[in-house]
Design a protein around this motif. Sequence first.
Motif, PDB file in Angstrom:
ATOM      1  N   ASP A  42      33.904  56.606  42.777  1.00  0.00           N
ATOM      2  CA  ASP A  42      33.847  55.544  43.782  1.00  0.00           C
ATOM      3  C   ASP A  42      33.779  54.179  43.106  1.00  0.00           C
ATOM      4  OD1 ASP A  42      33.822  57.210  46.056  1.00  0.00           O
ATOM      5  OD2 ASP A  42      31.668  57.570  45.804  1.00  0.00           O
ATOM      6  N   PRO A  44      32.437  50.762  42.609  1.00  0.00           N
ATOM      7  CA  PRO A  44      31.124  50.250  43.029  1.00  0.00           C
ATOM      8  C   PRO A  44      31.193  48.834  43.600  1.00  0.00           C
ATOM      9  CG  PRO A  44      31.334  50.036  40.662  1.00  0.00           C
ATOM     10  CD  PRO A  44      32.599  50.710  41.140  1.00  0.00           C
ATOM     11  N   SER A  45      31.937  48.679  44.697  1.00  0.00           N
ATOM     12  CA  SER A  45      32.189  47.346  45.251  1.00  0.00           C
ATOM     13  C   SER A  45      30.932  46.689  45.810  1.00  0.00           C
ATOM     14  CB  SER A  45      33.256  47.424  46.344  1.00  0.00           C
ATOM     15  OG  SER A  45      32.896  48.367  47.331  1.00  0.00           O
ATOM     16  N   ASP A  46      29.877  47.468  46.002  1.00  0.00           N
ATOM     17  CA  ASP A  46      28.641  46.882  46.509  1.00  0.00           C
ATOM     18  C   ASP A  46      27.859  46.142  45.431  1.00  0.00           C
ATOM     19  OD1 ASP A  46      28.281  49.368  45.273  1.00  0.00           O
ATOM     20  OD2 ASP A  46      26.395  49.733  46.329  1.00  0.00           O
ATOM     21  N   ILE A  47      28.227  46.367  44.149  1.00  0.00           N
ATOM     22  CA  ILE A  47      27.489  45.686  43.077  1.00  0.00           C
ATOM     23  C   ILE A  47      28.354  44.822  42.169  1.00  0.00           C
ATOM     24  CG2 ILE A  47      25.677  47.455  43.022  1.00  0.00           C
ATOM     25  CD1 ILE A  47      27.018  48.466  40.394  1.00  0.00           C
ATOM     26  N   THR A  48      29.687  45.023  42.196  1.00  0.00           N
ATOM     27  CA  THR A  48      30.541  44.270  41.278  1.00  0.00           C
ATOM     28  C   THR A  48      31.916  44.018  41.873  1.00  0.00           C
ATOM     29  OG1 THR A  48      31.490  44.211  39.033  1.00  0.00           O
ATOM     30  CG2 THR A  48      31.385  46.358  40.125  1.00  0.00           C
ATOM     31  N   SER A  49      32.529  42.949  41.420  1.00  0.00           N
ATOM     32  CA  SER A  49      33.924  42.669  41.771  1.00  0.00           C
ATOM     33  C   SER A  49      34.765  42.511  40.510  1.00  0.00           C
ATOM     34  CB  SER A  49      34.016  41.388  42.611  1.00  0.00           C
ATOM     35  OG  SER A  49      33.481  40.281  41.893  1.00  0.00           O
TER      36      SER A  49
END
Length: 203
Positions: A42, A44-49
């Motif tokens: 997955d 980890p778009s909730d913590i990094t871009s």
Amino acid sequence: MKILGIGSNYVTDLKEIEEKRNNKKFIFSKPESSLAVNCDVDYPSDITSNLIYEVELVVKIGKEGKNISKEDANSYISEIAVGIDYTAADLLNDARETKHPWDFAKGFDGAAPISSFKPASEYNLRDINFDLKINGIEKQKSNTAYMIHNFADIIVFISRYMTLQPGDLIFTGTPAVGKGEIFKGDHLQCSVNGELMLDFKMI
């Protein structure tokens, strides 16, 4: 189980190795929960871009050792795999600026995708080719001959500070060029000596 990695460990020109061997080594760690074995990962778009990939050979330790000698070091390697060392670059930059640890930048869930392992006896440790293709395009490629600190050097160094135990994993460095940003939907394929060993997608 410990998961350890070494930074900046490959060159593009063999003549550079002796010059760089005296550079200070730096070791980082990842938690066991960062492992993703032969499966899609997955994003980890909730913590990094800004997620950065680095393909690396991974060695598994097969027996316990402390203050291991250079002559014996390779005998502690039981198996070899290929993996990706993911870094959340934006989190890493923040950590560097504030002089905080790298744990969240390197140790989030899915930060260490790896293949299944094969016996180390199947390889000439000083002559292993490995590469990474993303969406069918080769992005990274090297050979263990281009390591600044070979497997034995890394094991000797780490074992001065901590006891290595069966099952411990060491990410041994990425090729000197080619690392870059990964995106959701990308298809990654990692090969060792021409054999496809890791094949997964960012989802």
